[in-house]
Motif scaffolding. Structure first.
Motif, PDB file in Angstrom:
ATOM      1  N   THR A   1      26.480  45.413 -23.387  1.00 29.59           N
ATOM      2  CA  THR A   1      27.410  44.580 -24.146  1.00 29.59           C
ATOM      3  C   THR A   1      27.389  44.919 -25.632  1.00 29.59           C
ATOM      4  O   THR A   1      28.392  44.737 -26.330  1.00 29.59           O
ATOM      5  CB  THR A   1      27.073  43.091 -23.961  1.00 29.59           C
ATOM      6  OG1 THR A   1      25.687  42.862 -24.264  1.00 29.59           O
ATOM      7  CG2 THR A   1      27.320  42.657 -22.525  1.00 29.59           C
TER       8      THR A   1
ATOM      9  N   ASP B   1      30.076  47.349 -27.298  1.00 26.34           N
ATOM     10  CA  ASP B   1      31.344  46.882 -27.872  1.00 26.34           C
ATOM     11  C   ASP B   1      31.262  46.800 -29.390  1.00 26.34           C
ATOM     12  O   ASP B   1      32.171  47.224 -30.102  1.00 26.34           O
ATOM     13  CB  ASP B   1      31.707  45.510 -27.295  1.00 26.34           C
ATOM     14  CG  ASP B   1      32.040  45.557 -25.824  1.00 26.34           C
ATOM     15  OD1 ASP B   1      32.442  46.644 -25.361  1.00 26.34           O
ATOM     16  OD2 ASP B   1      31.900  44.536 -25.142  1.00 26.34           O
TER      17      ASP B   1
ATOM     18  N   TYR C   1      32.355  38.473 -33.649  1.00 22.45           N
ATOM     19  CA  TYR C   1      31.805  39.096 -32.446  1.00 22.45           C
ATOM     20  C   TYR C   1      30.570  38.350 -31.948  1.00 22.45           C
ATOM     21  O   TYR C   1      30.453  38.036 -30.763  1.00 22.45           O
ATOM     22  CB  TYR C   1      31.436  40.553 -32.736  1.00 22.45           C
ATOM     23  CG  TYR C   1      30.722  41.225 -31.575  1.00 22.45           C
ATOM     24  CD1 TYR C   1      31.440  41.910 -30.609  1.00 22.45           C
ATOM     25  CD2 TYR C   1      29.339  41.144 -31.444  1.00 22.45           C
ATOM     26  CE1 TYR C   1      30.792  42.509 -29.537  1.00 22.45           C
ATOM     27  CE2 TYR C   1      28.689  41.728 -30.382  1.00 22.45           C
ATOM     28  CZ  TYR C   1      29.413  42.408 -29.436  1.00 22.45           C
ATOM     29  OH  TYR C   1      28.764  42.989 -28.368  1.00 22.45           O
TER      30      TYR C   1
ATOM     31  N   SER D   1      30.409  36.312 -28.426  1.00 24.94           N
ATOM     32  CA  SER D   1      29.545  36.881 -27.398  1.00 24.94           C
ATOM     33  C   SER D   1      28.472  35.891 -26.972  1.00 24.94           C
ATOM     34  O   SER D   1      28.173  35.758 -25.776  1.00 24.94           O
ATOM     35  CB  SER D   1      28.898  38.175 -27.914  1.00 24.94           C
ATOM     36  OG  SER D   1      28.161  38.817 -26.897  1.00 24.94           O
TER      37      SER D   1
ATOM     38  N   ARG E   1      23.207  39.087 -22.855  1.00 21.37           N
ATOM     39  CA  ARG E   1      24.418  38.948 -23.671  1.00 21.37           C
ATOM     40  C   ARG E   1      24.215  37.908 -24.769  1.00 21.37           C
ATOM     41  O   ARG E   1      24.663  38.092 -25.909  1.00 21.37           O
ATOM     42  CB  ARG E   1      25.607  38.552 -22.789  1.00 21.37           C
ATOM     43  CG  ARG E   1      26.892  38.317 -23.578  1.00 21.37           C
ATOM     44  CD  ARG E   1      27.997  37.802 -22.681  1.00 21.37           C
ATOM     45  NE  ARG E   1      28.523  38.843 -21.822  1.00 21.37           N
ATOM     46  CZ  ARG E   1      29.519  39.668 -22.158  1.00 21.37           C
ATOM     47  NH1 ARG E   1      30.083  39.563 -23.357  1.00 21.37           N
ATOM     48  NH2 ARG E   1      29.944  40.590 -21.326  1.00 21.37           N
TER      49      ARG E   1
ATOM     50  N   TYR F   1      36.406  36.987 -20.196  1.00 16.50           N
ATOM     51  CA  TYR F   1      35.970  38.254 -20.790  1.00 16.50           C
ATOM     52  C   TYR F   1      37.081  38.866 -21.641  1.00 16.50           C
ATOM     53  O   TYR F   1      36.826  39.368 -22.745  1.00 16.50           O
ATOM     54  CB  TYR F   1      35.543  39.227 -19.694  1.00 16.50           C
ATOM     55  CG  TYR F   1      34.330  38.764 -18.928  1.00 16.50           C
ATOM     56  CD1 TYR F   1      33.046  38.905 -19.464  1.00 16.50           C
ATOM     57  CD2 TYR F   1      34.455  38.173 -17.673  1.00 16.50           C
ATOM     58  CE1 TYR F   1      31.934  38.470 -18.774  1.00 16.50           C
ATOM     59  CE2 TYR F   1      33.346  37.734 -16.970  1.00 16.50           C
ATOM     60  CZ  TYR F   1      32.086  37.886 -17.521  1.00 16.50           C
ATOM     61  OH  TYR F   1      30.986  37.438 -16.838  1.00 16.50           O
ATOM     62  N   GLY F   2      38.314  38.827 -21.126  1.00 20.56           N
ATOM     63  CA  GLY F   2      39.428  39.347 -21.913  1.00 20.56           C
ATOM     64  C   GLY F   2      39.664  38.536 -23.168  1.00 20.56           C
ATOM     65  O   GLY F   2      39.946  39.082 -24.240  1.00 20.56           O
TER      66      GLY F   2
ATOM     67  N   CYS G   1      37.412  36.821 -24.812  1.00 22.80           N
ATOM     68  CA  CYS G   1      36.328  37.084 -25.765  1.00 22.80           C
ATOM     69  C   CYS G   1      36.550  38.406 -26.489  1.00 22.80           C
ATOM     70  O   CYS G   1      36.286  38.513 -27.687  1.00 22.80           O
ATOM     71  CB  CYS G   1      34.984  37.086 -25.034  1.00 22.80           C
ATOM     72  SG  CYS G   1      33.559  37.269 -26.128  1.00 22.80           S
ATOM     73  N   THR G   2      37.034  39.412 -25.765  1.00 23.53           N
ATOM     74  CA  THR G   2      37.331  40.694 -26.417  1.00 23.53           C
ATOM     75  C   THR G   2      38.366  40.518 -27.519  1.00 23.53           C
ATOM     76  O   THR G   2      38.257  41.103 -28.604  1.00 23.53           O
ATOM     77  CB  THR G   2      37.840  41.708 -25.378  1.00 23.53           C
ATOM     78  OG1 THR G   2      36.833  41.914 -24.381  1.00 23.53           O
ATOM     79  CG2 THR G   2      38.160  43.044 -26.035  1.00 23.53           C
TER      80      THR G   2
ATOM     81  N   GLN H   1      36.920  38.822 -30.695  1.00 22.08           N
ATOM     82  CA  GLN H   1      36.006  39.632 -31.490  1.00 22.08           C
ATOM     83  C   GLN H   1      36.700  40.275 -32.686  1.00 22.08           C
ATOM     84  O   GLN H   1      36.039  40.777 -33.594  1.00 22.08           O
ATOM     85  CB  GLN H   1      35.371  40.710 -30.606  1.00 22.08           C
ATOM     86  CG  GLN H   1      34.430  40.163 -29.554  1.00 22.08           C
ATOM     87  CD  GLN H   1      34.006  41.205 -28.548  1.00 22.08           C
ATOM     88  OE1 GLN H   1      34.383  42.381 -28.661  1.00 22.08           O
ATOM     89  NE2 GLN H   1      33.216  40.815 -27.560  1.00 22.08           N
ATOM     90  N   TYR H   2      38.018  40.263 -32.678  1.00 24.69           N
ATOM     91  CA  TYR H   2      38.799  40.852 -33.766  1.00 24.69           C
ATOM     92  C   TYR H   2      39.474  39.742 -34.565  1.00 24.69           C
ATOM     93  O   TYR H   2      39.731  38.646 -34.052  1.00 24.69           O
ATOM     94  CB  TYR H   2      39.843  41.818 -33.201  1.00 24.69           C
ATOM     95  CG  TYR H   2      39.223  43.020 -32.526  1.00 24.69           C
ATOM     96  CD1 TYR H   2      38.925  44.169 -33.254  1.00 24.69           C
ATOM     97  CD2 TYR H   2      38.904  42.996 -31.167  1.00 24.69           C
ATOM     98  CE1 TYR H   2      38.337  45.272 -32.646  1.00 24.69           C
ATOM     99  CE2 TYR H   2      38.319  44.092 -30.548  1.00 24.69           C
ATOM    100  CZ  TYR H   2      38.042  45.226 -31.294  1.00 24.69           C
ATOM    101  OH  TYR H   2      37.447  46.299 -30.687  1.00 24.69           O
TER     102      TYR H   2
END
Length: 299
Positions: A69, A72, A98, A102, A153, A217-218, A220-221, A224-225
């Motif tokens: 993890t 990323d 992030y 996470s 994680r 999960y999508g 959270c991705t 992160q931005y």
């Protein structure tokens, strides 16, 4: 009447239909919650004891989970070797996003991540055995095969968050300091509610675990931005429809002293716990409706 393995079973006066928990005279809701927590704890304890039988394997799996993890964030750090800012955010600021996201997802995944297996249980009929046990079905599904390695994680998320907090040039007030742990816990609650809602959806859609994962999960991705790199229509969707923005975007913007792209007031950063509660209400009702509508495969 509940239909289990093709046979109609009549619930007695002390059983909550579809929830799998006994109803006490001192309040059915409180009693169900207590029975659920107690049953969840017992099942989790059993799996932890089983896991710690092979401690070397556990530590290696936990380390591997954290390392994978962490890749990323490594990709984000490599990107910053070519740019100074992304959407106006520096590397420590994105590290705050992030790390908080996470850690929140890791905590929700640790406690409720196994709910995405409900579709396969419905398909193979193994859910039938859970319906006849004196423990709420949700507690059994969430605690079954409890994976302690998922601590990896959480640990790596908290590690990145710690570095971000130390590297940020922020005027740390008491409110901002307290908001960081609240953000993580409330974010875990929001992700947990999405997991329960996704599991409830599988009663109608069959094995649709990937739909659930796309929001967790999508999501959270995406979180992160910085929100400044996304279109406002998307920001409205993850704020007012599926309120993932309350996981970390709104609290982090307050900590960093940045305005919200949608123009929301600053107090919106502090309502994440309330949002988590409000999201859990329909998610729990959807789960309850799904269990009540379940019909055995007859196997």
């Amino acid at each position: 009447m509940a239909e289990v393995t093709g046979v109609a079973v009549e619930e007695g006066p002390g059983t909550d239909a579809g929830a799998g928990g006994p109803v006490g005279f001192d309040g059915p809701v409180r009693n169900r919650a207590w029975e659920g927590l107690r049953g969840y704890g017992l099942i989790v304890t059993m799996w932890i004891r089983s896991t710690m039988t092979y401690r070397t394997s556990f530590f290696l799996a936990t380390f591997g989970n954290a390392a994978i993890t962490l890749l990323d964030f490594a990709a984000i750090a490599i990107m910053f070797s070519h740019v100074d800012a992304l959407g106006g955010f520096t590397l420590p600021e994105i590290a705050l996003l992030y790390g908080s996201c996470s850690a929140s997802l890791g905590l929700a995944d640790l406690l409720l991540g196994n709910t995405d297996r409900i579709g396969s249980r419905i398909r193979d009929g193994s859910l039938d055995t859970m319906l006849v046990r004196p423990v709420p079905v949700l507690a059994q599904v969430a605690a079954d095969r409890f994976a302690l390695r998922r601590l990896g994680r959480i640990v790596q998320g908290l590690g990145v968050l710690t570095w971000a907090v130390s590297a940020l040039d922020v005027d740390w007030t008491v409110g901002k300091v307290l908001l960081v742990p609240v953000m993580i816990l409330a974010g875990a609650g929001i992700f947990g509610a999405v997991m329960v809602a996704g599991a409830a959806f599988q009663f109608a859609a069959g094995d649709a675990a990937e739909v659930q994962n796309s929001f967790t999960y999508g999501g959270c991705t995406m979180l992160q931005y910085p929100p400044t790199v996304f279109a406002k229509d998307l920001l409205r969707g993850v704020t007012f429809i599926v309120p993932l923005a309350f996981v970390n975007w709104l609290p982090a913007l307050y900590v960093l002293g940045r305005p919200d792209p949608l123009g929301l007031p600053q107090w919106a950063a502090f309502v994440s716990p309330l949002v988590a509660f409000l999201v859990f209400l329909p998610a729990s009702l959807a789960w309850r409706a799904g269990v009540r509508s379940y019909r055995s495969t007859g196997s």
